[in-house]
Design a protein around this motif. Sequence first.
Motif, PDB file in Angstrom:
ATOM      1  N   MET C 300      36.168 -70.377 -14.398  1.00 53.67           N
ATOM      2  CA  MET C 300      36.764 -69.621 -13.301  1.00 53.67           C
ATOM      3  C   MET C 300      38.254 -69.503 -13.538  1.00 53.67           C
ATOM      4  SD  MET C 300      34.710 -70.999 -10.042  1.00 53.67           S
ATOM      5  CE  MET C 300      34.234 -72.567 -10.634  1.00 53.67           C
ATOM      6  N   VAL C 301      38.787 -68.359 -13.254  1.00 56.57           N
ATOM      7  CA  VAL C 301      40.200 -68.119 -13.480  1.00 56.57           C
ATOM      8  C   VAL C 301      40.823 -67.731 -12.155  1.00 56.57           C
ATOM      9  CG1 VAL C 301      41.873 -66.719 -14.708  1.00 56.57           C
ATOM     10  CG2 VAL C 301      39.760 -67.394 -15.833  1.00 56.57           C
ATOM     11  N   ASP C 302      41.958 -68.358 -11.849  1.00 55.24           N
ATOM     12  CA  ASP C 302      42.630 -68.039 -10.607  1.00 55.24           C
ATOM     13  C   ASP C 302      43.156 -66.612 -10.687  1.00 55.24           C
ATOM     14  OD1 ASP C 302      43.527 -68.628  -8.075  1.00 55.24           O
ATOM     15  OD2 ASP C 302      45.545 -69.064  -8.801  1.00 55.24           O
ATOM     16  N   GLY C 303      42.972 -65.886  -9.627  1.00 59.18           N
ATOM     17  CA  GLY C 303      43.524 -64.537  -9.591  1.00 59.18           C
ATOM     18  C   GLY C 303      42.524 -63.451  -9.874  1.00 59.18           C
ATOM     19  N   THR C 304      41.275 -63.804 -10.093  1.00 62.08           N
ATOM     20  CA  THR C 304      40.275 -62.768 -10.317  1.00 62.08           C
ATOM     21  C   THR C 304      38.941 -63.212  -9.728  1.00 62.08           C
ATOM     22  OG1 THR C 304      39.030 -61.524 -11.948  1.00 62.08           O
ATOM     23  CG2 THR C 304      39.779 -63.698 -12.608  1.00 62.08           C
ATOM     24  N   PRO C 305      38.225 -62.287  -9.161  1.00 67.74           N
ATOM     25  CA  PRO C 305      36.914 -62.660  -8.642  1.00 67.74           C
ATOM     26  C   PRO C 305      35.847 -62.731  -9.727  1.00 67.74           C
ATOM     27  CG  PRO C 305      37.358 -60.391  -8.130  1.00 67.74           C
ATOM     28  CD  PRO C 305      38.586 -60.906  -8.804  1.00 67.74           C
ATOM     29  N   PHE C 306      36.196 -62.369 -10.958  1.00 68.37           N
ATOM     30  CA  PHE C 306      35.182 -62.347 -12.010  1.00 68.37           C
ATOM     31  C   PHE C 306      35.123 -63.684 -12.726  1.00 68.37           C
ATOM     32  CE2 PHE C 306      35.857 -57.906 -11.227  1.00 68.37           C
ATOM     33  CZ  PHE C 306      34.567 -57.429 -11.235  1.00 68.37           C
ATOM     34  N   VAL C 307      34.005 -64.350 -12.581  1.00 66.58           N
ATOM     35  CA  VAL C 307      33.818 -65.664 -13.171  1.00 66.58           C
ATOM     36  C   VAL C 307      32.990 -65.510 -14.435  1.00 66.58           C
ATOM     37  CG1 VAL C 307      32.809 -67.932 -12.786  1.00 66.58           C
ATOM     38  CG2 VAL C 307      33.970 -66.753 -10.926  1.00 66.58           C
ATOM     39  N   LEU C 308      33.365 -66.249 -15.459  1.00 68.80           N
ATOM     40  CA  LEU C 308      32.658 -66.149 -16.735  1.00 68.80           C
ATOM     41  C   LEU C 308      31.540 -67.182 -16.798  1.00 68.80           C
ATOM     42  CD1 LEU C 308      35.721 -65.909 -19.103  1.00 68.80           C
ATOM     43  CD2 LEU C 308      34.494 -64.070 -17.985  1.00 68.80           C
ATOM     44  N   LEU C 309      30.523 -66.841 -17.560  1.00 73.05           N
ATOM     45  CA  LEU C 309      29.397 -67.739 -17.726  1.00 73.05           C
ATOM     46  C   LEU C 309      29.021 -67.757 -19.196  1.00 73.05           C
ATOM     47  CD1 LEU C 309      27.635 -69.374 -15.779  1.00 73.05           C
ATOM     48  CD2 LEU C 309      26.059 -67.488 -15.705  1.00 73.05           C
ATOM     49  N   VAL C 310      28.990 -68.949 -19.787  1.00 69.75           N
ATOM     50  CA  VAL C 310      28.597 -69.055 -21.193  1.00 69.75           C
ATOM     51  C   VAL C 310      27.558 -70.161 -21.334  1.00 69.75           C
ATOM     52  CG1 VAL C 310      30.773 -68.268 -22.126  1.00 69.75           C
ATOM     53  CG2 VAL C 310      30.453 -70.690 -21.675  1.00 69.75           C
ATOM     54  N   PRO C 311      26.743 -70.174 -22.337  1.00 68.42           N
ATOM     55  CA  PRO C 311      26.532 -69.092 -23.289  1.00 68.42           C
ATOM     56  C   PRO C 311      25.780 -67.934 -22.642  1.00 68.42           C
ATOM     57  CG  PRO C 311      25.120 -70.970 -23.799  1.00 68.42           C
ATOM     58  CD  PRO C 311      25.951 -71.352 -22.637  1.00 68.42           C
ATOM     59  N   ALA C 312      26.079 -66.741 -23.087  1.00 66.40           N
ATOM     60  CA  ALA C 312      25.415 -65.568 -22.541  1.00 66.40           C
ATOM     61  C   ALA C 312      24.595 -64.911 -23.638  1.00 66.40           C
ATOM     62  CB  ALA C 312      26.450 -64.588 -22.016  1.00 66.40           C
ATOM     63  N   LEU C 313      23.327 -64.797 -23.412  1.00 73.43           N
ATOM     64  CA  LEU C 313      22.436 -64.212 -24.411  1.00 73.43           C
ATOM     65  C   LEU C 313      22.105 -62.777 -24.027  1.00 73.43           C
ATOM     66  CD1 LEU C 313      20.071 -67.239 -24.881  1.00 73.43           C
ATOM     67  CD2 LEU C 313      22.249 -66.756 -25.940  1.00 73.43           C
TER      68      LEU C 313
END
Lengths: 371, 407, 547
Positions: C300-313
């Motif tokens: 999660m990164v402050d300042g954006t609603p887009f959260v990353l998820l790994v690993p992504a297949l």
Amino acid sequence: MLHQEKISVRQFTILVFMYTLGTSVIYLPSLVASYGKENGWISVLGSSLIGFGVVFILNKIAQLDEKKHLFELLEFIFGKWIGRIISVLILMFVIYLLATNLRQIGDFITTQVMVQTPIYVIMIIFILVSLFAVKLGLEVIGRTSEIFFPYALFSLILLIVLVAPQADFSNIQPLFRENIAGAFLAVFPASEVPYFQLFVFLAIFPSVNKPDKAKKGFYIGVALGSFILFIITFMALMVLGPDFTARNQYPTYILGKKISIAEFIERIEILVAIAWFFSIFFKLTINFYALSLGVSYLLKLKSVQTLTTPIAFFVVILGIILFPNIIYFMDFSQFYWPFFAITFGLFIPLLMLLIGMIKKRKQGNGSQTPS
Amino acid sequence: MVKKLKIVCVIIIFILFLTACWDANELTDLALATALAIDQEDDQIKLTVQVINPDEIAGNNFTNRTAVSTYSSTGETVFEALRKLTTIAPRKVYLSHIHVIVIGEALAEAGIARNLDFISRDHEMRADFHLAIARGHTAAEAINILTPLEKISAEKLASSIESSQQAWAKTKKVSLDVLLSSISSKGKEAVLTGVDIIGDPNQGNKLDNVEAVHSPTFVKVDTVGVFKNDQLVGWLSGDDSKGLNYVINEVESTVEETACEEGDDKKVVAEVIKSNTKMEGKFKNDTPTVAIDIKTEANIGDVECGIDITDPSNFEKIEKQLGKEIEQLIKDSIDQAKELESDIFGFGEVISRSNYKRWKEIEGRWSDVFVQQLQTEVNVDVTLRRTGTVTQSFQKEIEEKKKKDEQ
Amino acid sequence: MKHNFSYLLNKWRQKKKKSAAVNNIPSDQTTLEKKLQDTVHSVRSSLGESSDFVVRNFKVGNNQTIKAALLYMDGLADKSFIQNFIMETLMVDTELEEISGKDISNDSGQSTSVSVSGKQGDFFKQFKDRIVANSEVSEINSYESLFQYLLAGDSILLLDGYVKGFAIGSKGYESRGVQEPSSQTVVRGPKDGFSEVLRTNTSLIRRRIKDPNLWVENKVIGKKTNTDVAICYINGVVNEKVVQEVKQRLDKVDIDAILESGYIEETIQDETFTPFPTIYNTERPDTICAGLLEGRVAIMVDGTPFVLLVPALFVHFFQSSEDYYQRSDVGTLVRLLRYLCFFLALLTPASYIALTTFHQEMIPTQLLVSLAAQREGVPFPAYVEALLMEITFEILREAGTRMPRAVGNAISIVGALVLGQAAVEAGIVSSAMVIVVSLTAISSFVSPTFNMAISVRILRFGFMTLAAMFGLVGIILGLIVMVLHLTSLRSFGIPYLAPMGPFIPSDQKDALVRMPFWNLRNRPKLINQTDLEREDTPSPKPPSTKQ
């Protein structure tokens, strides 16, 4: 080590299956029908028995030392110098195989699909794709085979099911009417193409993660492949009749042209051709991989991929200059090719097995006596 | 990574320069051929090709041009004539969508084998077209006739060949591989659909022909040409063709009729819905014999008289009569074939399958054996299944009424 | 190019020091000045006299003897909080005598006044423990930490004569609340979405997974932005190797600014030169939770609603959270439809070109005739025609995305009219081509993830070119190359095409299809290798109606 990459038993099995179909799936019906007429399918059955025999021998050879690939085994069995000479001969044979496969696919596309395109262009784009695969390594090839396997199998089964309504039993009746000798004679040419080339799998055998299960996989792959070959030949004979099958260069493709269900599902022979592209692509790539492995082993290169690009272009040129025309190619593969195929596909493996067994027994005795 | 990219760029440029799109043909550069006609003209082959004018069929703005047009050229061979077409046809003639190939009667009588090789060898040719012979006219005339319902007359021809076999069984559709295998077979002779032109052929290729409610000129498909080897030797009438179809198990549906009573001109008509034929060859006292066993299922389609079809015995009677009618058809058909000395039924193959050794002995003189010695045993078994939407016909009441009126 | 982390860090610090010397800014490591005004002065000059920097000077203590200053950034700190809970306690409620008294008693009569000498620590401790009545209080003693807290929205309390100060949590900046996510909307399912505030986002996840094993680790990345980045996973479920890998890669990131999670995505992904995304992003907390429960790691990164998820297949990009909220058969069908649409979006224009220019024999005659009729008078070859239409469509789409909402309608009208109607009537394109392009467009909208749709858009042009050169043969070879590339990709060590190549039979239940929950016993095998069992619900067996 040149073979650090690991593939699973399933991938190995699929590769064997694809290799068995390889070029044969489109040529075999014509070949056996020209020898044995309506009994051609018997030759296919017979040849698959030979295929199992070959797999048995190869499995036994692999058992000598499961960690060694083909070229290491050759050196191990025949000693350093003789082993290397035989390796070089085998590599030349594989180069020839590669060039032939490429030429066959070029010939097919330039006669059936794209007539005006120069054959070298087709050969170059196919070898480029194959080169890309070999560069990415065996693991990627294995996984890719898993992706394409369902399509290849499904479209071939679809072909069989869709032409089944047009099958006419009287085309292959009665059994053994004539050409029985021809049918049995055809067993050898029929087994040349898929089965006497299977020895290249010794090159990737050590890369399989479970060697003991890989042996079973070898059998399954060949069994499935030869089953499809058998059914396709059977269908071609029944639907097209022995004469028409023998006369056509690509009877399986013609079989695809025959598909017509309710005047709606028709004109889909290109789907059959696509399944064939997949199988020949894997055959091409496995031969290519084995070749690069052998070359880099003999030249003591660090990686299989080092010399692939020059090999690719060499093979394209070889494919063009090997045969001046298609009749020459047919003549060659009918009368001279069998000797090569039997030498490399049957004789050398048998020799390897025999000498290897003797050597191993000696070693075994040697190691047992002190204890 | 950058090195990899460079390689990819080189490959892409390489591929781009390599290609000239050799096999690419825009649709606007193609003339879609739907029919070929091959005729003999003096010593040369005259090839006529019917091409579609797509704008006229599916375009937005109709003009009064015809939907198809034909181009002809002559040459020593079919291939040469086809290539010569480029000098007159405005576009590349594209052969994959051919529906019908019509062969002129004169050429058929002279022998068709030498012209068939090109057709089976060319990659553009698909094996799904029908072959036919123009009876009494040139083949070119047959594909020149405009038809009112189907704008592409070749399609009309193909569909009427198909539907007449399917619903009427008085013709036989023949595809290339069947033709080739029966020409080359030793125990079978070839047949080809015959195409007649009714009316004036010169009238038929004008738009006027389709502007009338009843087209004065049209194409009719109801005969079958009989070949010996690759030469046309004669024609079978519609009924004989039906017999042929019964024997070779190609009847899908047809209509059979039989008299209500002996000598009565009123008929009971049955619609054959299924027919299955089994042939078995044997040698009876050294005479080659073929037993033809036909099982037919039919529905009652029309009753013209007052026969009580609810009566099971009458039902059986009709079944038997129908069987006899079919038997007669087949016998006539075989007689006709014997007259033409052509084993179009493939009796030779049947015998070879049952007794190969004996077949080898007579193989060389099969056509004589066929004409002189061959015996056939025909056995037809008709089963009536349904009676349509009504059971008892109203004819009976009418007859009774008539009788009363007479009284 | 292998720098280890400490080396990088040192280098970074050195750089910083240099620049600090030039700007005459107190370097980070230096401790605060003893004199209050000096400290305030240097802070003010460091901030370049910024207008949003507020200093409130006041005096505390019984006799108003101790000078103090409260520093905060206007707009970042919650003013009413400062007023009510900091200033008031300090200035009104507190009797500092008390402290002093205790001080005396504790120190057994050494000194009676709050003195600068010696007892700093004690006084400070007292001050912190007794007076500052806030939950988040930490001591600061260097400029570095001062700025860190100050710029994050905390208030800094400085006392004259001490080289230390307090940072009092008073973050209170304006932010968007929890709203419905604008991407990946669902018909059935939770409607809350992540917002720009990291804390809110972690709370949204915590609220769903009430398990002590849900671990959140923070990192600060970005030399200038000092952005908070949180790594979130469920301990025991997650694949340790993946966590290590994520941490390692994040540590290597050395970048000025992290303005969006895309910055992180691009700096930590496995392969740069690929059209396919190897990191998943979403605005939906439920999707992230599902991913965490499969054993994946969220970033999660402050300042954006887009959260990353790994690993992504590969398969993950075809799954929508709604697949699991609808019945399994519906979910399966919709999923299969998405794969179909993937291929349609990828190959429709290419197949059209290949069929109409190379393989006319494959098209039924009637269709071919009508296609030919439409193409009569079209001045371009099929390839150019398709290229024109596709590019026009891409322009339209881009215009529609970036323009204000109100203009969007106008654009779609212009697009539909100009492309669909006028171009066909003018005979510039054939109507079949319009159908092909529309089908392609609609199919590409089916993709539940935007980044997979983009990669399809890129590849489509490649396939069109291949089709124009080699027909179907070109398309097939292109497909083989594409699959070879896909199988060679990895996402944080996991093969990208995982449940299909390598084929994993047990994972097929939730790849192309979605089996009922009672059948999904195990977590995906390759991602998670430790705690495989997910559930043990028996399959529902209704009581038999017969009695």
